[in-house]
Design a protein around this motif. Structure first.
Motif, PDB file in Angstrom:
ATOM      1  N   GLU A 195      45.670 -33.373 -16.238  1.00  0.00           N
ATOM      2  CA  GLU A 195      44.830 -33.547 -17.509  1.00  0.00           C
ATOM      3  C   GLU A 195      43.893 -33.165 -17.196  1.00  0.00           C
ATOM      4  OE1 GLU A 195      45.578 -35.103 -14.598  1.00  0.00           O
ATOM      5  OE2 GLU A 195      44.020 -35.296 -13.031  1.00  0.00           O
ATOM      6  N   LYS A 196      42.778 -32.501 -15.994  1.00  0.00           N
ATOM      7  CA  LYS A 196      41.992 -30.924 -16.601  1.00  0.00           C
ATOM      8  C   LYS A 196      42.008 -29.909 -17.301  1.00  0.00           C
ATOM      9  CE  LYS A 196      38.827 -32.998 -12.801  1.00  0.00           C
ATOM     10  NZ  LYS A 196      38.415 -32.842 -11.559  1.00  0.00           N
ATOM     11  N   VAL A 197      43.464 -29.601 -17.131  1.00  0.00           N
ATOM     12  CA  VAL A 197      43.420 -28.134 -17.361  1.00  0.00           C
ATOM     13  C   VAL A 197      44.038 -28.176 -18.704  1.00  0.00           C
ATOM     14  CG1 VAL A 197      42.737 -26.751 -15.373  1.00  0.00           C
ATOM     15  CG2 VAL A 197      45.175 -27.452 -15.444  1.00  0.00           C
ATOM     16  N   ALA A 198      44.934 -29.463 -18.653  1.00  0.00           N
ATOM     17  CA  ALA A 198      46.344 -28.809 -20.044  1.00  0.00           C
ATOM     18  C   ALA A 198      46.319 -29.523 -21.322  1.00  0.00           C
ATOM     19  CB  ALA A 198      47.685 -29.116 -19.774  1.00  0.00           C
ATOM     20  N   THR A 199      44.951 -30.390 -21.186  1.00  0.00           N
ATOM     21  CA  THR A 199      45.113 -31.535 -22.385  1.00  0.00           C
ATOM     22  C   THR A 199      43.574 -31.387 -22.896  1.00  0.00           C
ATOM     23  OG1 THR A 199      43.273 -32.676 -21.227  1.00  0.00           O
ATOM     24  CG2 THR A 199      46.133 -33.055 -20.809  1.00  0.00           C
ATOM     25  N   ASP A 203      37.872 -16.191 -36.264  1.00  0.00           N
ATOM     26  CA  ASP A 203      37.075 -15.705 -37.067  1.00  0.00           C
ATOM     27  C   ASP A 203      36.711 -16.794 -37.731  1.00  0.00           C
ATOM     28  OD1 ASP A 203      37.242 -13.152 -36.258  1.00  0.00           O
ATOM     29  OD2 ASP A 203      39.443 -12.600 -37.871  1.00  0.00           O
ATOM     30  N   ASP A 204      36.755 -18.169 -37.787  1.00  0.00           N
ATOM     31  CA  ASP A 204      36.279 -19.498 -38.765  1.00  0.00           C
ATOM     32  C   ASP A 204      35.077 -19.633 -37.790  1.00  0.00           C
ATOM     33  OD1 ASP A 204      36.983 -20.733 -36.053  1.00  0.00           O
ATOM     34  OD2 ASP A 204      38.934 -21.808 -37.026  1.00  0.00           O
ATOM     35  N   GLY A 205      34.394 -19.006 -36.567  1.00  0.00           N
ATOM     36  CA  GLY A 205      33.718 -19.375 -36.182  1.00  0.00           C
ATOM     37  C   GLY A 205      33.593 -20.689 -34.451  1.00  0.00           C
ATOM     38  N   SER A 206      34.769 -20.702 -34.745  1.00  0.00           N
ATOM     39  CA  SER A 206      34.832 -22.084 -33.917  1.00  0.00           C
ATOM     40  C   SER A 206      35.327 -20.884 -31.818  1.00  0.00           C
ATOM     41  CB  SER A 206      35.308 -22.756 -33.259  1.00  0.00           C
ATOM     42  OG  SER A 206      37.011 -22.682 -33.977  1.00  0.00           O
ATOM     43  N   GLN A 207      34.977 -21.738 -31.302  1.00  0.00           N
ATOM     44  CA  GLN A 207      35.241 -21.403 -29.978  1.00  0.00           C
ATOM     45  C   GLN A 207      36.637 -20.542 -30.137  1.00  0.00           C
ATOM     46  OE1 GLN A 207      33.170 -20.244 -26.869  1.00  0.00           O
ATOM     47  NE2 GLN A 207      35.507 -19.675 -26.344  1.00  0.00           N
ATOM     48  N   LEU A 208      36.813 -19.442 -29.102  1.00  0.00           N
ATOM     49  CA  LEU A 208      38.667 -19.251 -28.503  1.00  0.00           C
ATOM     50  C   LEU A 208      38.901 -19.362 -27.788  1.00  0.00           C
ATOM     51  CD1 LEU A 208      38.062 -15.190 -28.796  1.00  0.00           C
ATOM     52  CD2 LEU A 208      39.377 -17.011 -30.688  1.00  0.00           C
ATOM     53  N   ARG A 209      40.039 -19.320 -27.691  1.00  0.00           N
ATOM     54  CA  ARG A 209      40.663 -21.510 -26.540  1.00  0.00           C
ATOM     55  C   ARG A 209      42.211 -20.572 -26.623  1.00  0.00           C
ATOM     56  NH1 ARG A 209      43.780 -27.101 -29.070  1.00  0.00           N
ATOM     57  NH2 ARG A 209      45.331 -25.920 -27.570  1.00  0.00           N
ATOM     58  N   PRO A 210      43.286 -20.661 -25.226  1.00  0.00           N
ATOM     59  CA  PRO A 210      44.211 -20.141 -25.820  1.00  0.00           C
ATOM     60  C   PRO A 210      44.814 -20.780 -26.457  1.00  0.00           C
ATOM     61  CG  PRO A 210      43.024 -21.187 -23.317  1.00  0.00           C
ATOM     62  CD  PRO A 210      42.246 -21.653 -24.278  1.00  0.00           C
ATOM     63  N   PHE A 211      46.041 -19.625 -26.673  1.00  0.00           N
ATOM     64  CA  PHE A 211      47.216 -20.392 -27.469  1.00  0.00           C
ATOM     65  C   PHE A 211      48.326 -21.548 -27.320  1.00  0.00           C
ATOM     66  CE2 PHE A 211      51.002 -19.344 -30.861  1.00  0.00           C
ATOM     67  CZ  PHE A 211      50.208 -20.364 -31.457  1.00  0.00           C
ATOM     68  N   ILE A 212      47.685 -22.561 -26.128  1.00  0.00           N
ATOM     69  CA  ILE A 212      48.713 -23.085 -25.767  1.00  0.00           C
ATOM     70  C   ILE A 212      48.616 -24.536 -26.396  1.00  0.00           C
ATOM     71  CG2 ILE A 212      49.302 -23.780 -23.314  1.00  0.00           C
ATOM     72  CD1 ILE A 212      49.233 -20.908 -22.915  1.00  0.00           C
ATOM     73  N   VAL A 213      50.019 -25.138 -26.127  1.00  0.00           N
ATOM     74  CA  VAL A 213      50.767 -26.663 -26.462  1.00  0.00           C
ATOM     75  C   VAL A 213      49.956 -27.318 -25.121  1.00  0.00           C
ATOM     76  CG1 VAL A 213      51.761 -28.462 -27.631  1.00  0.00           C
ATOM     77  CG2 VAL A 213      51.892 -25.456 -27.949  1.00  0.00           C
ATOM     78  N   TRP A 214      48.768 -28.146 -25.806  1.00  0.00           N
ATOM     79  CA  TRP A 214      48.614 -28.998 -24.173  1.00  0.00           C
ATOM     80  C   TRP A 214      49.036 -30.348 -24.423  1.00  0.00           C
ATOM     81  CZ3 TRP A 214      42.387 -27.088 -25.160  1.00  0.00           C
ATOM     82  CH2 TRP A 214      42.780 -25.480 -24.415  1.00  0.00           C
TER      83      TRP A 214
END
Ligand code: OAD
Length: 231
Positions: free
Chosen positions: A34-38, A139-150
């Motif tokens: 729940e801490k790293v994959a949600t 490129d939309d100005g938001s924080q980059l995040r991992p491309f992972i389905v949580w």
């Protein structure tokens, strides 16, 4: 040409040196899921989540595809093959598979926090610069995040996977505990009577699947057996 679908999970990459998620020593024992994959975990502590996936990426860069991945890729010589994987590693591709559906995302890619599935903002990280930190922006100005389905997020490629399974001649399942939906629900779309081979050293809930052969072994031995004795 026969159409073969191969559904893989974390057990596929064990012989390469990557951990599974469940069971003794699994990743979710060490890191609470729940801490790293949600999305909630990410909102609460984005740095922790970014560093968890930075670590996974560094581990991935140190390992190689195993014989099992190579044998799955080899199926393409004589068959029309789709690999549907829950794994976020790129070991199927590195072994030579050309038609891979990543249901749960891809570790080497990052995306926008605001529009995770907008392809305009999805980027592949290079092995030389495999990390992202707070302040790295899409490129939309938001924080980059991992491309992972949580957990709790939609699985956009599920429809492609269902379509790919609907007219296959052979179904192979390798190294997944079939605990996670909707991926596990793919079994409901296997055409009736199609031979299903399950490669897993342990019991897996495959109730209701007819014409099933369970090969109780690791991925490489199991694939060798299927290629030599079953196809
Ligand atoms: P699990 O960790 O739940 O299951 C791994 C399976 O691999 C188990 O059934 C093991 O018995 C089997 N296994 C172990 N060693 C093996 C070997 N050498 N060869 C073949 N099989 C072996 O992993 P998944 O089912 O992939 O999602 O987990 C599904 C999803 O849950 C993951 O994609 C991940 C996780 O939470 C997300 O992160 C969204």
């Amino acid at each position: 040409m026969r159409k073969i679908a191969v559904l893989t999970g974390a057990g596929m990459s064990v012989e390469s040196g990557l951990s599974t998620f469940r069971g003794g020593g699994g990743l979710w024992d060490e890191y609470p899921v729940e801490k790293v994959a949600t999305p909630e975990g990410y909102a609460a502590d984005p740095s922790l989540v970014l560093s968890f996936y930075n670590k996974r990426r560094r581990e991935l860069l140190l390992v190689e595809p195993n014989e099992g991945h190579r044998l799955v890729a080899q199926l393409e010589k004589d068959n029309n093959v789709v690999v549907i994987t829950q794994n976020v590693d790129d070991l199927h591709e590195r072994a030579g598979s050309t038609n891979v559906i990543h249901l749960h995302g891809e570790l080497m890619k990052v995306c926008s926090s605001r529009n995770p599935n907008d392809s305009r903002y999805i980027k592949r990280l290079s092995p030389e610069a495999p990390e992202i930190t707070l302040g790295d922006l899409a490129d939309d100005g938001s924080q980059l995040r991992p491309f992972i389905v949580w957990f709790g997020e939609a699985v956009p490629l599920m429809e492609d996977a269902i379509k790919a399974v609907s007219d296959i001649d052979v179904f192979i399942i390798i190294g997944t505990s079939l605990n996670v939906y909707p991926a596990a629900g793919l079994l409901n779309y296997i055409p009736y009577g199609v031979p299903v081979y399950l490669i897993d050293p342990n019991n897996v809930p495959v109730n209701g699947v007819c014409n099933l052969t369970h090969i109780r072994s690791g991925a490489s031995d199991g694939m060798r057996k299927i290629i030599n004795d079953c196809l």
